[in-house]
Design an enzyme around this catalytic site. Sequence first.
Site, PDB file in Angstrom:
ATOM      1  N   LYS A 196       0.969  -1.089   0.031  1.00 23.38           N
ATOM      2  CA  LYS A 196      -0.003  -0.054   0.071  1.00 23.38           C
ATOM      3  C   LYS A 196       0.930   1.121   0.134  1.00 23.38           C
ATOM      4  O   LYS A 196       2.041   1.317   0.202  1.00 23.38           O
ATOM      5  CB  LYS A 196      -0.802  -0.007   1.250  1.00 23.38           C
ATOM      6  CG  LYS A 196      -2.006  -0.973   0.885  1.00 23.38           C
ATOM      7  CD  LYS A 196      -3.146  -1.096   1.911  1.00 23.38           C
ATOM      8  CE  LYS A 196      -4.229  -1.950   1.493  1.00 23.38           C
ATOM      9  NZ  LYS A 196      -5.369  -2.212   2.275  1.00 23.38           N
ATOM     10  N   ARG A 231      -3.706 -10.137   4.606  1.00 28.39           N
ATOM     11  CA  ARG A 231      -3.905  -9.997   3.331  1.00 28.39           C
ATOM     12  C   ARG A 231      -2.811  -9.570   2.247  1.00 28.39           C
ATOM     13  O   ARG A 231      -2.594  -8.529   2.487  1.00 28.39           O
ATOM     14  CB  ARG A 231      -5.281  -9.275   2.973  1.00 28.39           C
ATOM     15  CG  ARG A 231      -5.546  -9.119   1.513  1.00 28.39           C
ATOM     16  CD  ARG A 231      -7.012  -8.449   1.284  1.00 28.39           C
ATOM     17  NE  ARG A 231      -7.322  -8.286  -0.020  1.00 28.39           N
ATOM     18  CZ  ARG A 231      -7.102  -7.603  -0.940  1.00 28.39           C
ATOM     19  NH1 ARG A 231      -6.086  -6.757  -0.697  1.00 28.39           N
ATOM     20  NH2 ARG A 231      -7.436  -7.751  -2.029  1.00 28.39           N
TER      21      ARG A 231
HETATM   22  N1  HH2 Z   1      -7.436  -3.793   0.674  1.00 35.90           N
HETATM   23  C1  HH2 Z   1      -7.716  -3.637  -0.541  1.00 35.90           C
HETATM   24  C2  HH2 Z   1      -8.716  -4.711  -1.167  1.00 35.90           C
HETATM   25  N2  HH2 Z   1      -9.496  -5.372  -0.230  1.00 35.90           N
HETATM   26  N3  HH2 Z   1      -9.912  -6.409   1.957  1.00 35.90           N
HETATM   27  C3  HH2 Z   1      -9.624  -6.359   3.308  1.00 35.90           C
HETATM   28  N4  HH2 Z   1     -10.221  -7.091   4.023  1.00 35.90           N
HETATM   29  N5  HH2 Z   1      -8.650  -5.622   4.067  1.00 35.90           N
HETATM   30  C4  HH2 Z   1      -7.941  -4.647   2.993  1.00 35.90           C
HETATM   31  O1  HH2 Z   1      -6.845  -3.908   3.448  1.00 35.90           O
HETATM   32  C5  HH2 Z   1      -8.267  -4.762   1.792  1.00 35.90           C
HETATM   33  C6  HH2 Z   1      -9.062  -5.395   1.200  1.00 35.90           C
HETATM   34  C7  HH2 Z   1      -6.886  -2.799  -1.478  1.00 35.90           C
HETATM   35  O2  HH2 Z   1      -5.987  -3.754  -2.024  1.00 35.90           O
HETATM   36  P1  HH2 Z   1      -5.758  -4.116  -3.387  1.00 35.90           P
HETATM   37  O3  HH2 Z   1      -7.036  -5.394  -3.638  1.00 35.90           O
HETATM   38  O4  HH2 Z   1      -4.364  -4.814  -3.739  1.00 35.90           O
HETATM   39  O5  HH2 Z   1      -6.156  -3.139  -4.475  1.00 35.90           O
HETATM   40  P2  HH2 Z   1      -7.412  -2.521  -5.314  1.00 35.90           P
HETATM   41  O6  HH2 Z   1      -8.438  -2.304  -4.395  1.00 35.90           O
HETATM   42  O7  HH2 Z   1      -6.613  -1.489  -6.044  1.00 35.90           O
HETATM   43  O8  HH2 Z   1      -7.730  -4.056  -6.240  1.00 35.90           O
END
Ligand code: HH2
Length: 251
Positions: A196, A231
């Site tokens: 992040k 995660r």
């Molecule tokens: N962060 C993201 C997405 N889903 N779910 C939980 N439970 N906790 C988190 O911190 C979280 C999450 C954001 O990251 P990412 O999926 O890598 O990116 P994007 O939202 O751009 O798909």
Amino acid sequence: MGVLNVTPDSFSDGGRWVDPAAAVAHGLALAAEGADVVDVGGESTRPGAEPVTEAEELRRVLPVVEALAPQVRVSIDTSKPAVAEAAIAAGASLVNDVTASLYDVAAAGGAGWAAYHLQGEPRTMQHAPRYDDVVAEVRHYLVAAAEKAEAAGVHEIWIDPGIGFGKTIDHNLSLLRHLRTLVDTGYPVLVGVSRKSFLGKLTGGAPVGDRLEASVAVAAWALSQGAGMVRVHDVAATVEAVRLAAVGATV
Ligand code: HH2
């Protein structure tokens, strides 16, 4: 929990797994590296992301959930009730819920439910996040949601502070520093910090592909503070580091 974004625009792996066969292969690789759960997401929640339609999100996630679910536990990362419902029917057994409101869908499908905290909405959440007491407010929000989920009959409930979701670096660091405040609620805690942007800022501007050490270090910290699940995109490195940290803790 390994991250599998079947989106064109996720902040770190967007576009890599849009082909369902490639996505399934990556999900299985994450499981082989030690992920207990593969978190399938069809809509990016990064700051500024544009919403996708329900039909498009279903088209992205369903074939992947269906193929993975017989082989590894699958969670569905969505804000849409219909997507959660269809994913459960396709074999997902955990709803990863940025709206903290899909507990009825989880209960009806006999799935677990994880609520993560967000202030505002993804498109604008980083414009001016504001709290009087971020730790107390996030705790209050998550416990209230978890109690509703319990009353709705959900048998497995996770709470997640939602690092980076409507939060400044200081907010993120306060939540991580005081993670035990969430652990002490008695609900199992899930934490997502992988790659992040606050880690980039803390490490002097490391680009998204260069945040492995920071991601692993903070994941290990979260587990050491009592989190029950992290995660992550980089499952192998995280599993290895956490195993070694656990060995160190017992010597
Ligand atoms: N962060 C993201 C997405 N889903 N779910 C939980 N439970 N906790 C988190 O911190 C979280 C999450 C954001 O990251 P990412 O999926 O890598 O990116 P994007 O939202 O751009 O798909």
